[in-house]
Design a protein around this motif. Sequence first.
Motif, mmCIF file in Angstrom:
data_model
loop_
_atom_site.group_PDB
_atom_site.id
_atom_site.type_symbol
_atom_site.label_atom_id
_atom_site.label_comp_id
_atom_site.label_asym_id
_atom_site.label_seq_id
_atom_site.Cartn_x
_atom_site.Cartn_y
_atom_site.Cartn_z
ATOM 1 N N ALA A 283 6.077 -6.659 10.328
ATOM 2 C CA ALA A 283 6.327 -5.386 11.016
ATOM 3 C C ALA A 283 5.580 -4.213 10.386
ATOM 4 C CB ALA A 283 7.832 -5.095 11.004
ATOM 5 N N LEU A 284 4.933 -4.433 9.247
ATOM 6 C CA LEU A 284 4.225 -3.348 8.554
ATOM 7 C C LEU A 284 2.846 -3.119 9.160
ATOM 8 C CD1 LEU A 284 4.979 -4.170 4.800
ATOM 9 C CD2 LEU A 284 6.057 -2.426 6.203
ATOM 10 N N THR A 285 2.450 -1.848 9.280
ATOM 11 C CA THR A 285 1.097 -1.538 9.746
ATOM 12 C C THR A 285 0.116 -1.783 8.602
ATOM 13 O OG1 THR A 285 1.187 0.771 9.041
ATOM 14 C CG2 THR A 285 2.029 0.266 11.260
ATOM 15 N N PRO A 286 -1.173 -2.012 8.907
ATOM 16 C CA PRO A 286 -2.161 -2.221 7.834
ATOM 17 C C PRO A 286 -2.218 -1.061 6.842
ATOM 18 C CG PRO A 286 -3.100 -2.827 9.963
ATOM 19 C CD PRO A 286 -1.777 -2.193 10.236
ATOM 20 N N LEU A 287 -2.077 0.201 7.356
ATOM 21 C CA LEU A 287 -2.129 1.360 6.469
ATOM 22 C C LEU A 287 -0.916 1.396 5.546
ATOM 23 C CD1 LEU A 287 -4.052 3.718 5.953
ATOM 24 C CD2 LEU A 287 -2.671 5.107 7.509
ATOM 25 N N ALA A 288 0.256 1.030 6.081
ATOM 26 C CA ALA A 288 1.468 0.994 5.245
ATOM 27 C C ALA A 288 1.318 -0.055 4.151
ATOM 28 C CB ALA A 288 2.690 0.682 6.115
ATOM 29 N N ARG A 289 0.718 -1.211 4.495
ATOM 30 C CA ARG A 289 0.482 -2.257 3.486
ATOM 31 C C ARG A 289 -0.411 -1.736 2.367
ATOM 32 N NH1 ARG A 289 -0.528 -5.767 7.748
ATOM 33 N NH2 ARG A 289 1.284 -7.005 8.321
ATOM 34 N N GLN A 290 -1.484 -1.012 2.770
ATOM 35 C CA GLN A 290 -2.409 -0.456 1.772
ATOM 36 C C GLN A 290 -1.699 0.517 0.845
ATOM 37 O OE1 GLN A 290 -5.662 0.738 4.612
ATOM 38 N NE2 GLN A 290 -6.933 0.260 2.863
ATOM 39 N N ARG A 291 -0.843 1.367 1.429
ATOM 40 C CA ARG A 291 -0.125 2.370 0.627
ATOM 41 C C ARG A 291 0.801 1.701 -0.380
ATOM 42 N NH1 ARG A 291 0.448 5.601 5.573
ATOM 43 N NH2 ARG A 291 2.500 4.699 5.894
ATOM 44 N N LEU A 292 1.563 0.718 0.085
ATOM 45 C CA LEU A 292 2.524 0.049 -0.801
ATOM 46 C C LEU A 292 1.809 -0.748 -1.888
ATOM 47 C CD1 LEU A 292 5.022 -1.115 1.962
ATOM 48 C CD2 LEU A 292 5.423 0.662 0.264
ATOM 49 N N ALA A 293 0.691 -1.388 -1.520
ATOM 50 C CA ALA A 293 -0.096 -2.145 -2.515
ATOM 51 C C ALA A 293 -0.653 -1.199 -3.571
ATOM 52 C CB ALA A 293 -1.228 -2.897 -1.821
ATOM 53 N N ALA A 294 -1.105 -0.013 -3.138
ATOM 54 C CA ALA A 294 -1.661 0.966 -4.083
ATOM 55 C C ALA A 294 -0.587 1.446 -5.043
ATOM 56 C CB ALA A 294 -2.246 2.149 -3.323
ATOM 57 N N LEU A 295 0.619 1.669 -4.522
ATOM 58 C CA LEU A 295 1.700 2.162 -5.381
ATOM 59 C C LEU A 295 2.086 1.118 -6.422
ATOM 60 C CD1 LEU A 295 3.119 4.939 -5.203
ATOM 61 C CD2 LEU A 295 5.114 3.721 -4.402
ATOM 62 N N ALA A 308 -4.074 10.220 -5.701
ATOM 63 C CA ALA A 308 -4.618 11.296 -4.863
ATOM 64 C C ALA A 308 -6.040 10.970 -4.422
ATOM 65 C CB ALA A 308 -4.581 12.619 -5.624
ATOM 66 N N ALA A 309 -6.826 10.363 -5.331
ATOM 67 C CA ALA A 309 -8.206 9.996 -4.989
ATOM 68 C C ALA A 309 -8.223 8.935 -3.888
ATOM 69 C CB ALA A 309 -8.936 9.499 -6.229
ATOM 70 N N LEU A 310 -7.290 7.964 -3.976
ATOM 71 C CA LEU A 310 -7.209 6.933 -2.937
ATOM 72 C C LEU A 310 -6.728 7.549 -1.623
ATOM 73 C CD1 LEU A 310 -7.469 3.902 -2.264
ATOM 74 C CD2 LEU A 310 -5.063 3.662 -2.856
ATOM 75 N N ASP A 311 -5.803 8.503 -1.710
ATOM 76 C CA ASP A 311 -5.316 9.203 -0.529
ATOM 77 C C ASP A 311 -6.466 9.949 0.147
ATOM 78 O OD1 ASP A 311 -3.167 9.698 1.137
ATOM 79 O OD2 ASP A 311 -2.651 11.594 0.171
ATOM 80 N N LEU A 312 -7.338 10.554 -0.667
ATOM 81 C CA LEU A 312 -8.531 11.239 -0.147
ATOM 82 C C LEU A 312 -9.428 10.251 0.596
ATOM 83 C CD1 LEU A 312 -10.598 13.614 -0.041
ATOM 84 C CD2 LEU A 312 -11.335 12.930 -2.319
ATOM 85 N N GLU A 313 -9.555 9.039 0.033
ATOM 86 C CA GLU A 313 -10.397 8.011 0.650
ATOM 87 C C GLU A 313 -9.774 7.505 1.953
ATOM 88 O OE1 GLU A 313 -11.951 3.551 -0.493
ATOM 89 O OE2 GLU A 313 -11.654 4.981 -2.092
ATOM 90 N N LEU A 314 -8.449 7.291 1.948
ATOM 91 C CA LEU A 314 -7.767 6.731 3.122
ATOM 92 C C LEU A 314 -7.669 7.747 4.259
ATOM 93 C CD1 LEU A 314 -4.763 4.785 1.516
ATOM 94 C CD2 LEU A 314 -6.787 3.802 2.558
ATOM 95 N N ARG A 315 -7.381 9.010 3.916
ATOM 96 C CA ARG A 315 -7.086 10.010 4.955
ATOM 97 C C ARG A 315 -8.228 10.976 5.219
ATOM 98 N NH1 ARG A 315 -1.994 13.280 4.795
ATOM 99 N NH2 ARG A 315 -2.243 13.588 2.565
#
Length: 501
Positions: A283-295, A308-315
């Motif tokens: 049920a997880l979106t690909p972006l949610a998976r990326q966020r949780l894996a990064a955390l 923050a640097a990864l957030d800059l890259e993702l968003r």
Amino acid sequence: MRAAFKAVTDSKQVAVLAPTTVLVFQHYETFRRRFAAFPIRVEMLSRFRSAREQKEVLAGLESGQVDVVIGTHRLLSRDVRLRDLGLLVVDEEQRFGVAHKERLKELSKNVDVLTLSATPIPRTLNMSLVGLRDMSVIETPPKDRLAIQTVVAPFQESLIRRAVEEELARQGQVFFVHNRVESIYSLASLVQKLVPKARVVVGHGQMGEKELESVMLKFVRDEADVLVSTTIIENGLDIPRANTIIINRADRFGLSELYQLRGRVGRSNQRAYAYLLVPPEGALTPLARQRLAALKEFSELGAGFRIAALDLELRGAGNLLGRQQHGHINAVGFDLYCQMLERAVASLKGQAGAPELRATLNLGLDIRIPPQYIPSENLRLRTYKRIAEISTEDGREEVRRELADRFGPPPPAVDNLLDYAVLKALCEKLLVASVERHAEQVAIKFHPETPVRPEQVVGVIRAHGGLRLDPSGVLWMNLGRDRPRLTQTVRNVLLQLRTEG
């Protein structure tokens, strides 16, 4: 606080802006305690103050009797007038929108501004990286601080019971974040049912001022074991006894928000735990998976800047002159956008930039990364970008060691690519426009503004055989026996030209 103290002793006023009433109250208590021995008047502006008290504070600010004011967005109201503001401190800067920041600009003309954030929003981070703002990174954690253990798991009553009971067994407290006010009380009842001995309280932004203040003070004074709340606890709360946080539906939160929430625990010398409860994997979106894996990956101390640097890259970096604080650039690539921005900043600072030049190399060598060496296309693209950033021999060796460690010994084509990167960087330093191979010869063509003088070229030609300069200024090299070491041979000649200069 030292900056605030310095400003006040210089007869200036200080304004501290924070996003939530709870954080403002905590800052207010800390400032009052630290400045108690000095003739400094500290006041608070938030909904924890009555209308009469707020009126008195506003009058004190206008007359200059209040030295330090700590407040929420209330500080940005039009009726707030400070007699002589010297320092503006913005805590948790990522929680303020563009409209608030425009109002801050009006407040902060000819005023020193200090913004604090563990995870700056993409646009703010980008502005710092390109030189529009000064940036300091605090990388040293407090003494005896331990990294937070992060667990991503589906919602299970047994997991919640175990997490709460284990924390209570070591005399600690628990945050339970549930960001839905309509169902927060039923969840609090569930926690009470699972752990009957726990003292459970509920806090959210729709509660009355006195009620919310009472709940928070109960938790701060250790009169409650579990605080079930919305993200009102996200920013800045410092409760050392709370060392477990459970976040329900973690997939609905942003990367920076999750990092901030996790930061509410682990503020003592005890090992802290963060449980991110999510729906089943499918049920997880690909972006949610990326966020949780990064955390999970960035769980070490001081990882906020990398988050923050990864957030800059993702968003994306957003719009520098518009209202968007994140988003990707569609018309030009991100690297080109950054280069254009750097040139504009340098121009406004009156710094003469060197001519922009991209050297063209055409030596007829295989410089592709084979799919057999790095199967993932995304990883190959990242590796190309990483290699393109190499500018020195040391950088080349570092990247080669990294590749060997991750993927095994690099094949000849990858070694060629590494050599190309070093040679290209040297060409661009010397403003060499192109290096092209023609059968058994290599032609080196210089840019009109190259720092290499004709007499330097003549000196190198005299010292070495197999070199000649044609009337158009192109330097020709005969390869002969040096064909297997082509890039190294060209690089050696260019290094000699640099040394001659």
